[in-house]
Motif scaffolding. Structure first.
Motif, PDB file in Angstrom:
ATOM      1  N   PHE A  39      37.594  24.927  38.192  1.00 25.22           N
ATOM      2  CA  PHE A  39      37.314  25.308  39.571  1.00 25.22           C
ATOM      3  C   PHE A  39      36.342  24.321  40.197  1.00 25.22           C
ATOM      4  O   PHE A  39      35.369  23.919  39.558  1.00 25.22           O
ATOM      5  N   MET A  50      28.851  30.085  38.712  1.00 20.32           N
ATOM      6  CA  MET A  50      30.163  30.385  38.160  1.00 20.32           C
ATOM      7  C   MET A  50      30.197  30.126  36.652  1.00 20.32           C
ATOM      8  O   MET A  50      30.842  30.856  35.895  1.00 20.32           O
ATOM      9  N   GLN A  53      28.766  33.230  34.888  1.00 25.18           N
ATOM     10  CA  GLN A  53      29.610  34.434  34.937  1.00 25.18           C
ATOM     11  C   GLN A  53      30.863  34.261  34.078  1.00 25.18           C
ATOM     12  O   GLN A  53      31.279  35.182  33.370  1.00 25.18           O
ATOM     13  N   LEU A  54      31.466  33.079  34.125  1.00 22.73           N
ATOM     14  CA  LEU A  54      32.674  32.845  33.336  1.00 22.73           C
ATOM     15  C   LEU A  54      32.365  32.807  31.837  1.00 22.73           C
ATOM     16  O   LEU A  54      33.227  33.126  31.016  1.00 22.73           O
ATOM     17  N   CYS A 238      33.512  23.747  37.402  1.00 23.34           N
ATOM     18  CA  CYS A 238      33.302  24.565  36.208  1.00 23.34           C
ATOM     19  C   CYS A 238      34.650  24.756  35.535  1.00 23.34           C
ATOM     20  O   CYS A 238      35.629  25.141  36.186  1.00 23.34           O
ATOM     21  N   THR A 263      36.901  34.757  40.224  1.00 23.73           N
ATOM     22  CA  THR A 263      35.825  33.888  40.700  1.00 23.73           C
ATOM     23  C   THR A 263      35.580  34.106  42.187  1.00 23.73           C
ATOM     24  O   THR A 263      34.433  34.106  42.649  1.00 23.73           O
ATOM     25  N   ARG A 264      36.666  34.319  42.943  1.00 22.06           N
ATOM     26  CA  ARG A 264      36.495  34.597  44.381  1.00 22.06           C
ATOM     27  C   ARG A 264      35.808  35.947  44.581  1.00 22.06           C
ATOM     28  O   ARG A 264      34.981  36.104  45.487  1.00 22.06           O
TER      29      ARG A 264
END
Length: 545
Positions: A39, A50, A53-54, A238, A263-264
Motif C-alpha cells: 500500500f 498502517m 495495524q497490519l 507498507c 486499511t481504508r
C-alpha cells in the motif's frame, strides 16, 4: 529445518523412526510462494501507522489463508509456511541463538567473528524472517505514547546502538530510530560487485540491501530517491507479507480486496488494533496449527476506537464487555507484567489515538480524561475466535467485515462495484465461520481420503500427482470445489481466450516484416531521450526522424 510430522495418524501400528521432517536447504523455505499486498500511504506518518495495524492482522490473515500442510513429501502437523521459511534463512550463530552462554566461549567466538555485526555473539531472539519486534508509529508531542509503546513493545528488540545514535542525532524520532537500528543487527546476505562503493547520499542500495533481507510480516518501505526528473514518484509504502497463495484467482482477489478495504476502514474511522507484541507472536504460533480458523483463539483488541464515557450507552456496553470477559473461560491468560502495572494508584487513563488510554499514567488530583477510558492494561484485548474477529462478537465488538460494509456505505459505493466486492466479502466471512475450508484443510482431507495413503505422513508419487491435477483443475475452473469456494464460480481458462485475438505464428511477407520493424524502430526512437549524434550540428540533428 525441522517440523513435526502429522501426529493424528489413524494407523498407530506404523513405527515412525524420525518424528520430524528434516529439510537441509534454503530452497525448502524461500522456494515457496505467497500473497503479498503493498500500500502507498499519503505520508510517512500514515505509512507508519498502517505498518503497526497490519502487523496485528498478519497472524490472523496467515490462519485465514493457510495453504501449506505438506513439506518434502510429508504431511506435517502445521498448516502454514511461515515457520519453515523462518528456519530456512536463519543465519544466526549459536551465540546469537542463545545456545552459547559461557563467557570464555563467547569471547572465543567474538574473536573469530570480529567482522560480523555484534561480533556474532549479540543475542538475537528471532530469525531474520519473522514477525516484527517493535511498533514504529510515533504520537508527536504526547508523552503518554512513550509509556504506551513501552508496554506494547513487550518483547526483546536488539538494536545496533551506533546506527540508532546516528538516526537520533539526525532528528529521527525514538520509535522509528529503534526500528531501523533493529534491522542493522543483521549482516548483509548478498553484495553486488557494482554496488559496493557508491554515494550513500544519492543511492539507497546499501540500506535496501539490509532492509530487503529482513523479511518480517510487514515491511515499512521509504520512497527511493528521485535522481532525475524522469524517475517515478514512489511514496511511503507498507507491505503486507503474511498471506498464503490460494488455488484460484477468486480467492486471491477476495483476500487482497479485504486487506485493501480494512486499511481504508482503519484510516477513515480512525481505528487502532494495538495489542502487546508478545500476544502478536503468540497469535503467530497459533496461526500455524492445524485448522487454526476453527480450533484456535487469537488475541485481539476489544475496543478499536476511543470511547466517550459520557454516553450512558457506551458505559453499559463497556460494563457488559467487562462482565463477559471476566466470566469467559477464554479470557486472556494471567500476565505478571500487566498485574504489576495495575497496582499503580492515584492514576487516570490518558492517551493519544494510538494508545487509547490502555496504560495508567499519573495525573494531578482533579485532572480527568473522560474521552479515553473503555480499556485498561488488562482488558484492552481478549481471546476471540476467527469468526468473532471477522463477523463480530456480542454488543461491543462489531467485527472487521461489518466495519468494511459500513465503510462502503460511508463512501457511497456504487451498486456495480458493490456487487463485485460483496461476493469477495461473503467468501471471507464464510471462511471465517468455518463454513468453507482453508486450502490447507482441503489438501489434508484430499490426502487422508486418497486410496493410496497409508496414514504414515508419506505423500507417494500417485498422491502427489492426483493432488496437483486436482489443484490445477480447481484453479483453471475445470473442477467445482464448493467446500473451498462455496457458490463462487471460477471462469474456465481456455487457450482460445488467452488473447483478444489469436496471434499469427509468423509473418510470411518480407514487406510486412519490414513494415513492422520500421514501426518498432520509430516507436523506440520516439521514446528514447534525444542525444547529440557525433559529427552532426544541432540544426542537422533536428532534421532527423
Amino acid at each position: 529445518m525441522t517440523i513435526e510430522q502429522n501426529e493424528n495418524e489413524e494407523d498407530v501400528s506404523v513405527s515412525v523412526q524420525q518424528p520430524y521432517i528434516h529439510m537441509d536447504c534454503m530452497a525448502f523455505g524461500m522456494g515457496m510462494c505467497c500473497l503479498q499486498v503493498t500500500f502507498q500511504a499519503r505520508d510517512v506518518c500514515e505509512s507508519r501507522y498502517m505498518y503497526d495495524q497490519l502487523a496485528v492482522l498478519a497472524p490472523i490473515m496467515l490462519a485465514m489463508t493457510a495453504a501449506t500442510p505438506i513439506f518434502k513429501g510429508r504431511l506435517s502437523n502445521i498448516d502454514a509456511r511461515w515457520t519453515v521459511i523462518s528456519q530456512s534463512v536463519d543465519d544466526r550463530t549459536p551465540a546469537e541463538r542463545g545456545l552459547i552462554t559461557s563467557s570464555d566461549d563467547l569471547q572465543k567466538l567474538a574473536d573469530e567473528s570480529s567482522q560480523m555485526v555484534g561480533k556474532g555473539v549479540k543475542r538475537l531472539y528471532k530469525s531474520r524472517y519473522d514477525s516484527i519486534s517493535t511498533y514504529i508509529y510515533h504520537c508527536s508531542g504526547d508523552a503518554a505514547c512513550e509509556r504506551s509503546f513501552a508496554y506494547y513493545n513487550d518483547i526483546p528488540c536488539p538494536i545496533d546502538e551506533e546506527a540508532k545514535d546516528v538516526l537520533l542525532n539526525a532528528g529521527v524520532d525514538m520509535n522509528l530510530a529503534h526500528h531501523l537500528a533493529h534491522l542493522f543487527v543483521r549482516d548483509p546476505l548478498v553484495i553486488f560487485e557494482d554496488a559496493i562503493e557508491i554515494d550513500d547520499t544519492v543511492y539507497t542500495d546499501h540500506f535496501e540491501n539490509i532492509q530487503s533481507t529482513n523479511w518480517q510480516t510487514v515491511r515499512w518501505k521509504p520512497p527511493p530517491p528521485r535522481n532525475t526528473p524522469n524517475d517515478p514518484h514512489i511514496g511511503w509504502r507498507c507491505e503486507f507479507r503474511s498471506m498464503e497463495l490460494q488455488l484460484t484467482d477468486f480467492e486471491n482477489a477476495a483476500f487482497t480486496v479485504f486487506v485493501v478495504l480494512i486499511t481504508r476502514v482503519i484510516l477513515a474511522f480512525d481505528l487502532a488494533f494495538y495489542i502487546p507484541l508478545s500476544k502478536v507472536d503468540e497469535n503467530m504460533r497459533r496461526a500455524h496449527q492445524v485448522d487454526a480458523v476453527n480450533n484456535e483463539l487469537f488475541y485481539f483488541r476489544r475496543f478499536m476506537a476511543p470511547l466517550d464515557m459520557n454516553n450512558p450507552e457506551i458505559v453499559r456496553m463497556v460494563e457488559k464487555a467487562n462482565d463477559s470477559t471476566s466470566k469467559s473461560p477464554r479470557s486472556p491468560r494471567s500476565n505478571p507484567q500487566v498485574q504489576q502495572s495495575q497496582q499503580s494508584t492515584g492514576s487516570q487513563k490518558l492517551g493519544c489515538h494510538a494508545c487509547q488510554g490502555d496504560v495508567p499514567v499519573e495525573v494531578s488530583p482533579g485532572e480527568e480524561s473522560q474521552k479515553w477510558p473503555g480499556s485498561t492494561v488488562n482488558n484492552s484485548y481478549e481471546e476471540m475466535t476467527i469468526d468473532e474477529i471477522f463477523n463480530g462478537k456480542d454488543c461491543y465488538f462489531p467485527g472487521l467485515l461489518p466495519l468494511v460494509y459500513a465503510y462502503l456505505d460511508f463512501v457511497k459505493c456504487d451498486q456495480e462495484t458493490f456487487q463485485h466486492v460483496d461476493q469477495y466479502l461473503k467468501f471471507v466471512s464464510l471462511r471465517a465461520t468455518g463454513s468453507l475450508m482453508t486450502t490447507a484443510t482441503w489438501i489434508r482431507q484430499f490426502v487422508n481420503n486418497h486410496p493410496d495413503y497409508k496414514h504414515d505422513s508419506i505423500i507417494s508419487d500417485s498422491i502427489a500427482y492426483d493432488l496437483m491435477i486436482a489443484c490445477k483443475e480447481i484453479g483453471e475452473g475445470e473442477r467445482p470445489c464448493p467446500e473451498l469456494l462455496g457458490d463462487a464460480k471460477i471462469t474456465r481458462i481456455r487457450p482460445e481466450d488467452a488473447y483478444g485475438h489469436l496471434l499469427d505464428r509468423k509473418i510470411d511477407s518480407n514487406e510486412d516484416r519490414g513494415a513492422l520493424m520500421n514501426y518498432l524502430l520509430q516507436r523506440a526512437r520516439s521514446r528514447r531521450p534525444r542525444e547529440r549524434v557525433r559529427g552532426l550540428s544541432l540544426s542537422e540533428m533536428s532534421t532527423l526522424k
